[in-house]
Design a protein around this motif. Structure first.
Motif, PDB file in Angstrom:
ATOM      1  N   GLY A  19       0.785  -1.234   0.000  1.00  0.00           N
ATOM      2  CA  GLY A  19       0.000   0.000   0.000  1.00  0.00           C
ATOM      3  C   GLY A  19       0.817   1.284   0.000  1.00  0.00           C
ATOM      4  N   THR A 193      -5.961   1.408  -2.696  1.00  0.00           N
ATOM      5  CA  THR A 193      -5.114   0.459  -1.958  1.00  0.00           C
ATOM      6  C   THR A 193      -6.002  -0.685  -1.474  1.00  0.00           C
ATOM      7  OG1 THR A 193      -5.560   1.475   0.191  1.00  0.00           O
ATOM      8  CG2 THR A 193      -3.683   2.343  -1.036  1.00  0.00           C
ATOM      9  N   GLU A 194      -5.359  -1.657  -0.811  1.00  0.00           N
ATOM     10  CA  GLU A 194      -6.129  -2.757  -0.200  1.00  0.00           C
ATOM     11  C   GLU A 194      -7.112  -2.228   0.835  1.00  0.00           C
ATOM     12  OE1 GLU A 194      -3.592  -5.806   1.624  1.00  0.00           O
ATOM     13  OE2 GLU A 194      -2.335  -5.599  -0.167  1.00  0.00           O
TER      14      GLU A 194
HETATM   15 CA    CA Z   1      -2.077  -1.842  -2.406  1.00  0.00          CA
END
Ligand code: CA
Ligand code: GCO
Length: 261
Positions: A19, A193-194
């Motif tokens: 990230g 991002t995640e």
């Molecule tokens: Ca990511």
């Protein structure tokens, strides 16, 4: 450009196995810094991220520890400084979010968010800054959020922590500026991002809402943070202190627009 050159500097980025943390680590490495990344739970993930940075030709290593555990942090700072070198740049990026309406949030969940996102910065920064003071210079960057300025339902604990982190940043700057230490924040807008994956799904109302709410008309790419991270780590920012630099595609600048505009 020597104003932005980080050669010879050691940068520790917490929560950097993926990230935004990993992207900022890469940006600092590209500017010449030796990189130390931290993760909390997975040695494998940490090793992979380090291997990745090394395959790009960067000088990198990884240390597994929990930023909320004072004894672990003190030990890790000692080990890093003896194995890699004095930490010149600390990026407090480790953090987590829980999206739960406040009345349904347990005290355990609340405490977990506050302890990682706010208290963890206090715990992590103390042993690093003590050494920076002895050496007469240092840079600390605290990763804030849109939620340092804005509320949103379900993210009460996160907003309380990130709003607190903004004020902790100003207070750290106030206490340590005389030692030639600059403490600033970066406030990312909405990034792909995640962490935001659950609210970024195509067709999800929040996904469209963010794209419309952001003047740039898109989610941020983690690489969009690298310039701010390098600036606040480099001599270019030696008289910039206690500021939060929002990297948000213009989101905080505007009230938004009606759907027919
Ligand atoms: Ca990511
Ligand atoms: C949310 C988001 C945000 C962002 C970010 C915004 O649920 O609203 O996850 O909290 O991740 O911190 O700056």
């Amino acid at each position: 450009m020597s104003l932005f050159d980080l050669s010879g500097k050691v940068a520790l980025v917490t929560g950097a196995t993926h990230g935004l943390g990993l992207a900022m680590a890469e940006g600092l490495a590209a500017a010449g810094a030796t990189i130390v990344i931290n993760g909390r739970s997975s040695q494998d993930k940490l090793d992979n991220a380090v291997a990745n940075l090394r395959s790009l030709g960067y000088n990198a290593s990884g240390y597994l520890f929990d930023v909320t555990d004072e004894a672990e942090v003190d030990k890790a700072v000692n080990t890093i400084e003896s194995e890699v070198g004095p930490i010149d740049i600390l990026v407090n990026n480790a953090g987590l979010i829980k999206r739960i309406p406040m009345l349904e949030m347990s005290l355990t969940d609340w405490n977990e968010v506050i302890s990682t996102d706010l208290t963890g910065v206090f715990v992590m920064t103390k042993p690093v800054v003590r050494r920076m003071i002895d050496r007469g210079h240092g840079k600390v960057i605290n990763i804030c959020s849109m939620m340092s300025e804005l509320g949103r339902s379900t993210v009460g604990a996160y907003a309380a922590a990130k709003g607190g982190l903004k004020m902790l940043t100003r207070n750290m700057a106030t206490e340590w500026a005389k030692h030639n230490i600059q403490v600033n924040g970066i406030g990312p807008g909405y990034f792909a991002t995640e962490q935001t994956a659950p609210i970024r799904v195509d067709g999800h109302p929040f996904n469209n809402f963010i794209i419309e709410r952001t003047p740039a008309g898109r989610w941020g790419d983690p690489e969009d943070l690298q310039g701010a991270a390098v600036f606040l780590s480099a001599s270019a920012s030696d008289f910039v202190n206690g500021q939060i630099l929002y990297v948000d595609g213009g989101l905080l600048a505007t009230i938004g627009r009606p759907s027919n505009e």
